[in-house]
Design an enzyme around this catalytic site. Sequence first.
Site, PDB file in Angstrom:
ATOM      1  N   ASP A  80      -5.942  -3.473  -7.992  1.00 43.43           N
ATOM      2  CA  ASP A  80      -4.933  -2.662  -7.315  1.00 43.43           C
ATOM      3  C   ASP A  80      -5.017  -1.212  -7.789  1.00 43.43           C
ATOM      4  O   ASP A  80      -4.916  -0.927  -8.981  1.00 43.43           O
ATOM      5  CB  ASP A  80      -3.547  -3.237  -7.606  1.00 43.43           C
ATOM      6  CG  ASP A  80      -2.475  -2.621  -6.712  1.00 43.43           C
ATOM      7  OD1 ASP A  80      -2.835  -2.047  -5.669  1.00 43.43           O
ATOM      8  OD2 ASP A  80      -1.286  -2.718  -7.061  1.00 43.43           O
ATOM      9  N   ASP A  94      -7.538  -3.243  -1.973  1.00 43.52           N
ATOM     10  CA  ASP A  94      -6.888  -3.548  -3.250  1.00 43.52           C
ATOM     11  C   ASP A  94      -6.731  -5.047  -3.453  1.00 43.52           C
ATOM     12  O   ASP A  94      -6.313  -5.773  -2.548  1.00 43.52           O
ATOM     13  CB  ASP A  94      -5.503  -2.888  -3.306  1.00 43.52           C
ATOM     14  CG  ASP A  94      -5.591  -1.377  -3.434  1.00 43.52           C
ATOM     15  OD1 ASP A  94      -6.182  -0.905  -4.417  1.00 43.52           O
ATOM     16  OD2 ASP A  94      -5.087  -0.668  -2.549  1.00 43.52           O
ATOM     17  N   ASP A 148      -9.919  -6.761   2.873  1.00 46.17           N
ATOM     18  CA  ASP A 148      -8.881  -5.865   2.375  1.00 46.17           C
ATOM     19  C   ASP A 148      -9.497  -5.082   1.217  1.00 46.17           C
ATOM     20  O   ASP A 148     -10.580  -5.438   0.727  1.00 46.17           O
ATOM     21  CB  ASP A 148      -7.679  -6.700   1.928  1.00 46.17           C
ATOM     22  CG  ASP A 148      -6.524  -5.841   1.435  1.00 46.17           C
ATOM     23  OD1 ASP A 148      -6.387  -4.697   1.904  1.00 46.17           O
ATOM     24  OD2 ASP A 148      -5.772  -6.309   0.569  1.00 46.17           O
TER      25      ASP A 148
END
Length: 447
Positions: free
Chosen positions: A180, A174, A172
């Site tokens: 983030d 973030d 993934d």
Amino acid sequence: MSSRYRVEYHLKSHRKDGFIDWIKGLLAAPFVLHAVSHDGDDNDELATTQRVRSQYAEIFKDIESLVSDKILFDERNDQYRQYIESNDVEEVIPLGQPRLDLLVPTIGTFFTQLPLEKAFLWEDARKAISSRRMVAPSFNDIRHILNTAQVFHFIKQRKLKSKDQLRMCTFDGDVTLYEDGGSIVNTNPVIPLLVKLLSEGVCIGIVTAAGYDEAKTYESRLNGLITALNGSDLPYAKKRNLCVMGGESNYLFRYYEDGESFGFEAIDKEGWLLPRMCTWSQDDLTQTLDFAEKTLYRLKKRLNLPEEAIIMRKARAVGIVPGHFKDPETGNMVKIQLDREQLEEVVLTLQNSLEGFAPAQRIQYSCFDGGSDVWCDIGGKDLGVRALQHYYDPENPIKPSQTLHVGDQFAPVGSANDFKARLAGCTLWISSPKETVEYLRRLIHDE
């Protein structure tokens, strides 16, 4: 008051993981039985710790056996199902369920053995879980033990030079590779680890919900990585094993170099779409996004969300994102914050509404809470990971047992888009980019 609220919030059903909660329940008995004070007697404390450690280890050994049994049972069921389909058998005799399925009805698929006892003893040596008397083994303790067991499995396969060695590692974006809303800068400690994996022949895929149909945004967010890769002495063929799957499963980009230029190039959908994805009609896709968009507008009004909250429509996604307002005191533009409860109400209502919408049932979609926004994407990360498995090696697709997906969103219902990746490969459930680095170091260097 706030502490009790926080505890009750995290007990909501859509925030729980059935397997981890079940393990917590098993470990509760020895913890409660030995949560006693020995009035400073070091010998008694040591004896109690050893006894607790032994009982915890025995529990994990038993779970390890249950996982192995489930793998064998699932393989037998798959073979039986294939036999039925290929021989047109009319009478189907059910083979039953593995015991772990009966104990944990929400359990998913395991693609590899998990040395849980060894992983527990390793984590216990670092964190003294068995020495605690007031705090029972927690969700995070068990999450780390499961992660460590998965890492130990792949280390063992590498040492044995097994056919089930790690061939692809996906991430993934973030909260996994960077904070983030952040990006991979030149000083990010994950860069040399990703380059090392590529040098060992492991394919790297960044499977992100961020959906853009052009490469510039991905090049910007991953600039530190592609700059380091361009400057490395890796063979070009291995550098090409870096891909980005955007919008979960909607846009594929592959690393390239051409003279002085380097970055990502778009790959035509005909070259990587899975057969099932090719059967989706454009009408169903459009109607699903139209319905999701109308639902978001309705929820924005019903929940009295700020006017600045923007409902954004893309070609393969629709979502609600926080806008900005002008601070009357400073005159600066400030990003609005949607409450956690508002985000979860939106994502769960959106998911529930789409489940009863016919066009949405003929395709695959993914609703998730990104922490500050909510999106509905066409497709899902399971399809993104599977597409990469076939794209990297069309003749001999990478197996789920040779795949590792690293992400931070694995809650089982509604709000987590990494959860579906469990259908396509092994996983590590992390909570920060720092944890990603720690696990990759352990995986690569056997630390």
